[in-house]
Design an enzyme around this catalytic site. Structure first.
Site, mmCIF file in Angstrom:
data_model
loop_
_atom_site.group_PDB
_atom_site.id
_atom_site.type_symbol
_atom_site.label_atom_id
_atom_site.label_comp_id
_atom_site.label_asym_id
_atom_site.label_seq_id
_atom_site.Cartn_x
_atom_site.Cartn_y
_atom_site.Cartn_z
ATOM 1 N N ARG A 36 10.343 7.277 15.292
ATOM 2 C CA ARG A 36 9.503 7.192 14.083
ATOM 3 C C ARG A 36 9.528 8.494 13.285
ATOM 4 N NH1 ARG A 36 4.261 3.535 15.908
ATOM 5 N NH2 ARG A 36 5.196 1.537 15.308
ATOM 6 N N LYS A 197 3.845 -14.732 25.243
ATOM 7 C CA LYS A 197 2.789 -15.687 24.937
ATOM 8 C C LYS A 197 2.985 -16.455 23.637
ATOM 9 C CE LYS A 197 -0.989 -13.348 27.298
ATOM 10 N NZ LYS A 197 -2.222 -12.592 27.051
ATOM 11 N N GLY A 354 7.217 -4.944 18.666
ATOM 12 C CA GLY A 354 6.939 -4.798 20.103
ATOM 13 C C GLY A 354 8.122 -4.449 20.965
ATOM 14 N N GLY A 377 3.200 -4.415 15.119
ATOM 15 C CA GLY A 377 2.267 -5.382 14.552
ATOM 16 C C GLY A 377 2.567 -5.738 13.100
HETATM 17 C C1 3PG Z 1 1.702 1.076 15.728
HETATM 18 O O1 3PG Z 1 1.890 1.903 16.605
HETATM 19 O O2 3PG Z 1 1.947 -0.140 15.858
HETATM 20 C C2 3PG Z 1 1.226 1.571 14.386
HETATM 21 O O3 3PG Z 1 1.226 2.947 14.358
HETATM 22 C C3 3PG Z 1 -0.124 1.000 14.044
HETATM 23 O O4 3PG Z 1 -1.055 1.409 14.986
HETATM 24 P P1 3PG Z 1 -2.411 0.596 15.171
HETATM 25 O O5 3PG Z 1 -2.023 -0.708 15.826
HETATM 26 O O6 3PG Z 1 -3.283 1.450 16.042
HETATM 27 O O7 3PG Z 1 -2.992 0.372 13.810
HETATM 28 MG MG MG Z 2 0.012 -1.510 17.429
#
Ligand code: 3PG
Ligand code: MG
Length: 397
Positions: A36, A197, A354, A377
């Site tokens: 990142r 899931k 993920g 996410g």
């Molecule tokens: C992540 O690691 O998926 C992003 O940095 C977002 O983090 P968060 O799910 O804590 O908002």
């Molecule tokens: Mg996250």
């Protein structure tokens, strides 16, 4: 969907508030994956080249509005400096005097990194006053944090409405790749969705069957679908309470002419362990005391031919229990095929979310995919067809 890019901003002599996602994994004080940080380099380089001072706004973990020392960005500032190859001025707070002092003391060519925005509860509340305090530190705003764009937070959403704003290079690349994969793709499009899931991916599956030509379902999720079809799945990981939902998805897919590919052969074992004794059976043949841990070789051939016929592949989640061999075989073989077709220019392949990047890295093919997203996410929410607040705030039309 249109947004401004760095090319549309006048950066010379400006403090450029730059939202980044450097929420990197740290073990024993060391950053274990710098991806990142590495991926924001083009944005930082372009801001510096344009004569601006990058002032980095970022979160780190989920400190819930408290100052949590273990979630201080100070812990990773040296890693950021090393990967960006720049001198970092660290501000002990992201607003107020410490932030102003850090910004004010930066020399041309230096980068300012401000403390975790989530040390303030107002950040996750998308608070207007807090956003104004952040905005007061600079003249323009750049969002390069696609992977945090599913959050409507002050540093991702409210601030974009207060200053001239644009997408950074990574945000731009993510949006262009996603548009090519699902927004306006070259058909046929194959989606591969795996993972444990069904329950967490229902919205995603429901959206995808309407958008793609073929949907390959793998991983633990596939077991729930096999059970929905009335097959024995033994002691496999599955969500039996979700079989009705799975049946609905199969039915709707039929109505909208989306082909669903489920395992027609399976790799089963009695224990989930590295190198466990395993056998390949037809999907109909799972013994009551065995668990399905991977898709079999016949299924892999079906998946590979779907890629041969496709122009676009979008991938989220492994096809089997990829963490341990031999249950990584289907994921590896299918991913390798997608990578080869992409490297030859036959296929646009976009992966994210993920475990996906970990699985592709393990298969050694991430570099040959057309695009690998940094997002977890946010990638999933985008695949679900949701509007991402951080992206919406940048939109100009
Ligand atoms: C992540 O690691 O998926 C992003 O940095 C977002 O983090 P968060 O799910 O804590 O908002
Ligand atoms: Mg996250």
């Amino acid at each position: 969907m249109a947004w401004k890019t760095l090319d549309d901003l006048d950066l010379a002599g400006k403090c450029v508030l730059t939202r980044v996602d450097i929420n990197v994994p740290v073990e024993n004080g060391r950053v274990t994956d710098t991806t990142r940080i590495d991926r924001i380099r083009p944005t930082i380089a372009d801001i510096l080249a344009g004569g601006g001072t990058p002032v980095l706004l970022a979160h780190f973990g989920r400190p819930k509005g408290q100052v949590v020392p273990e979630m201080s960005l100070g812990l990773i500032k040296d890693a950021v400096a090393a990967r960006l190859d720049a001198n970092i001025i660290f501000g002990e707070d992201c607003i107020g005097a410490p932030a102003k002092t850090a910004v004010g003391s930066a020399q041309p060519g230096e980068v300012v990194l401000l403390e975790n925005t989530r040390f303030h509860a107002e950040e996750t509340q998308n608070d207007a006053k807090f956003a104004a305090s952040l905005a007061a530190l600079g003249e323009v705003y750049v969002n390069d944090a696609f992977s945090a764009a599913h959050r409507a937070h002050a540093s991702t959403e409210a601030i974009a409405r207060l200053l001239p704003s644009a997408a950074g290079r990574l945000m731009q690349a993510e949006l262009e790749a996603l548009e090519a994969a699902l927004g306006n793709p070259i058909r046929p499009v194959v989606a591969v969705v795996g993972g444990a899931k069904v329950s967490t991916k229902l919205d995603l599956l429901a959206n995808l069957i309407r958008k793609v030509d073929t949907l390959v379902i793998g991983g633990g999720m596939a077991n729930t679908f096999l059970a929905a079809k009335g097959l024995e799945i033994g002691t496999s990981l599955a969500e039996r309470e979700m079989t009705d939902k799975a049946s609905e998805i199969i039915k709707t897919a039929g109505e909208v002419a989306c082909d669903i590919v489920l395992p027609n052969d399976i790799v089963v074992a009695r224990e989930f362990a590295e190198g466990a004794d395993s056998e390949v059976l037809l999907a109909e043949e799972c013994p009551v005391d065995a668990m399905i841990l991977d898709a079999g070789p016949k299924t892999v051939e079906v998946v590979k031919s779907s890629f041969d016929a496709a122009k676009t592949v979008i991938w989220n989640g492994p096809l089997g229990a990829f963490e341990i061999s031999p249950f990584d075989a289907a994921t590896n073989a299918a991913a390798r095929h997608a990578a080869e077709l992409s490297a030859k220019g036959h296929l646009t392949s976009v992966a994210g979310g993920g475990d996906t990047v970990a699985a592709l890295n393990k298969a050694g093919v991430a570099d040959d995919f057309t695009y690998v997203s940094t997002a977890g996410g946010a990638f999933l929410e985008w695949m679900e067809g949701k509007t991402l607040p951080g992206v919406a705030a940048l939109e100009t039309t």
